[in-house]
Motif scaffolding. Sequence first.
Motif, mmCIF file in Angstrom:
data_model
loop_
_atom_site.group_PDB
_atom_site.id
_atom_site.type_symbol
_atom_site.label_atom_id
_atom_site.label_comp_id
_atom_site.label_asym_id
_atom_site.label_seq_id
_atom_site.Cartn_x
_atom_site.Cartn_y
_atom_site.Cartn_z
ATOM 1 N N GLU A 166 0.877 -1.167 0.000
ATOM 2 C CA GLU A 166 0.000 0.000 0.000
ATOM 3 C C GLU A 166 0.921 1.225 0.000
ATOM 4 O O GLU A 166 1.896 1.248 0.752
ATOM 5 N N THR A 167 0.626 2.223 -0.838
ATOM 6 C CA THR A 167 1.466 3.425 -0.867
ATOM 7 C C THR A 167 0.707 4.583 -0.237
ATOM 8 O O THR A 167 -0.429 4.876 -0.624
ATOM 9 N N LEU A 168 1.351 5.215 0.763
ATOM 10 C CA LEU A 168 0.727 6.345 1.460
ATOM 11 C C LEU A 168 1.572 7.589 1.274
ATOM 12 O O LEU A 168 2.796 7.509 1.192
ATOM 13 N N CYS A 169 0.910 8.733 1.223
ATOM 14 C CA CYS A 169 1.613 10.005 1.173
ATOM 15 C C CYS A 169 1.368 10.693 2.520
ATOM 16 O O CYS A 169 0.209 10.924 2.885
ATOM 17 N N LEU A 170 2.424 10.949 3.284
ATOM 18 C CA LEU A 170 2.262 11.527 4.621
ATOM 19 C C LEU A 170 2.796 12.949 4.639
ATOM 20 O O LEU A 170 3.906 13.198 4.155
ATOM 21 N N ASN A 171 2.023 13.866 5.216
ATOM 22 C CA ASN A 171 2.559 15.211 5.430
ATOM 23 C C ASN A 171 3.513 15.164 6.601
ATOM 24 O O ASN A 171 3.222 14.536 7.622
ATOM 25 N N LEU A 172 4.640 15.837 6.453
ATOM 26 C CA LEU A 172 5.609 15.890 7.562
ATOM 27 C C LEU A 172 5.182 16.978 8.549
ATOM 28 O O LEU A 172 4.587 17.969 8.126
ATOM 29 N N PRO A 173 5.455 16.839 9.829
ATOM 30 C CA PRO A 173 6.152 15.731 10.472
ATOM 31 C C PRO A 173 5.291 14.471 10.544
ATOM 32 O O PRO A 173 4.063 14.559 10.611
ATOM 33 N N ALA A 174 5.986 13.326 10.542
ATOM 34 C CA ALA A 174 5.265 12.058 10.510
ATOM 35 C C ALA A 174 6.050 10.985 11.276
ATOM 36 O O ALA A 174 7.224 11.162 11.587
ATOM 37 N N VAL A 175 5.338 9.888 11.534
ATOM 38 C CA VAL A 175 5.953 8.718 12.185
ATOM 39 C C VAL A 175 6.033 7.590 11.169
ATOM 40 O O VAL A 175 5.060 7.320 10.471
ATOM 41 N N ILE A 176 7.195 6.954 11.094
ATOM 42 C CA ILE A 176 7.355 5.799 10.201
ATOM 43 C C ILE A 176 7.861 4.629 11.031
ATOM 44 O O ILE A 176 8.731 4.803 11.897
ATOM 45 N N THR A 177 7.302 3.431 10.801
ATOM 46 C CA THR A 177 7.890 2.230 11.424
ATOM 47 C C THR A 177 8.378 1.308 10.312
ATOM 48 O O THR A 177 7.758 1.208 9.261
ATOM 49 N N THR A 178 9.502 0.652 10.580
ATOM 50 C CA THR A 178 10.230 -0.019 9.503
ATOM 51 C C THR A 178 10.001 -1.518 9.465
ATOM 52 O O THR A 178 10.003 -2.194 10.495
ATOM 53 N N ASP A 179 9.834 -2.043 8.248
ATOM 54 C CA ASP A 179 9.729 -3.489 8.046
ATOM 55 C C ASP A 179 11.083 -4.027 7.570
ATOM 56 O O ASP A 179 11.991 -3.249 7.249
ATOM 57 N N LEU A 180 11.157 -5.358 7.492
ATOM 58 C CA LEU A 180 12.442 -6.022 7.245
ATOM 59 C C LEU A 180 13.096 -5.665 5.918
ATOM 60 O O LEU A 180 14.312 -5.544 5.815
ATOM 61 N N ARG A 181 12.284 -5.497 4.874
ATOM 62 C CA ARG A 181 12.853 -5.329 3.535
ATOM 63 C C ARG A 181 13.202 -3.885 3.191
ATOM 64 O O ARG A 181 13.555 -3.599 2.056
ATOM 65 N N LEU A 182 13.083 -2.957 4.146
ATOM 66 C CA LEU A 182 13.357 -1.541 3.834
ATOM 67 C C LEU A 182 14.803 -1.319 3.416
ATOM 68 O O LEU A 182 15.083 -0.618 2.447
ATOM 69 N N ASN A 183 15.735 -1.912 4.126
ATOM 70 C CA ASN A 183 17.157 -1.741 3.780
ATOM 71 C C ASN A 183 17.997 -2.798 4.487
ATOM 72 O O ASN A 183 17.469 -3.585 5.276
ATOM 73 N N GLN A 184 19.280 -2.772 4.198
ATOM 74 C CA GLN A 184 20.229 -3.677 4.856
ATOM 75 C C GLN A 184 21.129 -2.800 5.735
ATOM 76 O O GLN A 184 21.920 -2.015 5.202
ATOM 77 N N PRO A 185 20.970 -2.858 7.069
ATOM 78 C CA PRO A 185 21.764 -1.950 7.917
ATOM 79 C C PRO A 185 23.267 -2.153 7.759
ATOM 80 O O PRO A 185 23.728 -3.264 7.542
ATOM 81 N N ARG A 186 24.003 -1.057 7.901
ATOM 82 C CA ARG A 186 25.460 -1.093 7.778
ATOM 83 C C ARG A 186 26.098 -1.618 9.084
ATOM 84 O O ARG A 186 25.455 -1.582 10.142
ATOM 85 N N TYR A 187 27.347 -2.058 8.959
ATOM 86 C CA TYR A 187 28.137 -2.375 10.149
ATOM 87 C C TYR A 187 28.918 -1.128 10.527
ATOM 88 O O TYR A 187 29.319 -0.368 9.652
ATOM 89 N N ALA A 188 29.164 -0.959 11.814
ATOM 90 C CA ALA A 188 29.983 0.174 12.250
ATOM 91 C C ALA A 188 31.446 -0.156 11.971
ATOM 92 O O ALA A 188 31.878 -1.273 12.244
ATOM 93 N N THR A 189 32.187 0.801 11.414
ATOM 94 C CA THR A 189 33.611 0.563 11.157
ATOM 95 C C THR A 189 34.403 0.934 12.415
ATOM 96 O O THR A 189 33.912 1.700 13.258
ATOM 97 N N LEU A 190 35.637 0.423 12.514
ATOM 98 C CA LEU A 190 36.444 0.692 13.709
ATOM 99 C C LEU A 190 36.650 2.200 13.936
ATOM 100 O O LEU A 190 36.439 2.689 15.059
ATOM 101 N N PRO A 191 37.026 2.976 12.891
ATOM 102 C CA PRO A 191 37.186 4.419 13.135
ATOM 103 C C PRO A 191 35.901 5.062 13.652
ATOM 104 O O PRO A 191 35.937 5.916 14.538
ATOM 105 N N ASN A 192 34.755 4.603 13.125
ATOM 106 C CA ASN A 192 33.484 5.185 13.593
ATOM 107 C C ASN A 192 33.144 4.756 15.017
ATOM 108 O O ASN A 192 32.506 5.497 15.760
ATOM 109 N N ILE A 193 33.577 3.547 15.394
ATOM 110 C CA ILE A 193 33.363 3.106 16.782
ATOM 111 C C ILE A 193 34.171 4.022 17.717
ATOM 112 O O ILE A 193 33.691 4.445 18.767
ATOM 113 N N MET A 194 35.392 4.361 17.290
ATOM 114 C CA MET A 194 36.234 5.253 18.101
ATOM 115 C C MET A 194 35.598 6.646 18.176
ATOM 116 O O MET A 194 35.521 7.244 19.248
#
Length: 251
Positions: A166-194
């Motif tokens: 289902e496609t919705l158009c939301l006026n901002l500000p808005a609340v979004i909750t995420t499902d599994l297929r939205l993206n593939q989260p990144r891993y934190a790199t060592l420099p970013n952990i520091m």
Amino acid sequence: MKIMVAIKRVVDYAVKIRVKTDKSGVETQNVKMSMNPFCEIALEEALRIKQSGLASEVVAVSMGSTQCVDTLRTGLAMGADRGIHVESTAALYPLTVAKLLKALVEVEKPGLLILGKQAIDDDCNQTGQMVAGLLGWPQGTFASKVLLDKEKQVATVDREVDGGLETLCLNLPAVITTDLRLNQPRYATLPNIMKAKSKVVKKYTPQDLNVEVKSDLEVVEVTEPPKRKAGVVVSSVDELIDKLQNEARVI
Ligand code: AMP
């Protein structure tokens, strides 16, 4: 535009859950804890929106025990700019979390609030909907695609529903909750952990935000699911049909 992301500390998805001996809940002592997987997706989406130039700041929020700061540090290492920790030793149920988020939204004034669709510990799937209701903001839950239009101040959200999308158009500000297929989260790199070690984490208590931590829910008992009997390997289709007819009596 600022984006606020709610990230919950939960028992790691790969850990085999153990119920406490007094059946009051799930054992969390000496158990690996991690960021709720749907919250990782929420944070990743906020970071991608910021990287595309449509947001200026990503603020991660976590609520609960002192150790939530570790989860916030993971979020900061992934790329969030700041963290907010609402410290509470009491159990926080979705309505309380929603009230606390509303209070923080009033302080921070984000243009978008992103949450996971559900926390894998309580499987409530309620907080996003409740905070949208409390704020009177439009909500796009179970998002599998998010497109922002800065000019028109709208978010177009594809939602995963039973029958398809289902496609919705939301006026901002808005609340979004995420499902599994939205993206593939990144891993934190060592420099970013520091780098994350020196990012700011602001602390609040529920009292600072004028929210009373109480619940109308009482956990009566937590039990493990019944053990399943071992299966059998059949040697032929005929044997399978025979067992289904005469033992299981399902055909
Ligand atoms: P739930 O409604 O409990 O299934 O949780 C849905 C989402 O609300 C989670 O994925 C988080 O984004 C947010 N949330 C719930 N509890 C917390 C918490 N204690 N701290 C931060 N975010 C939370």
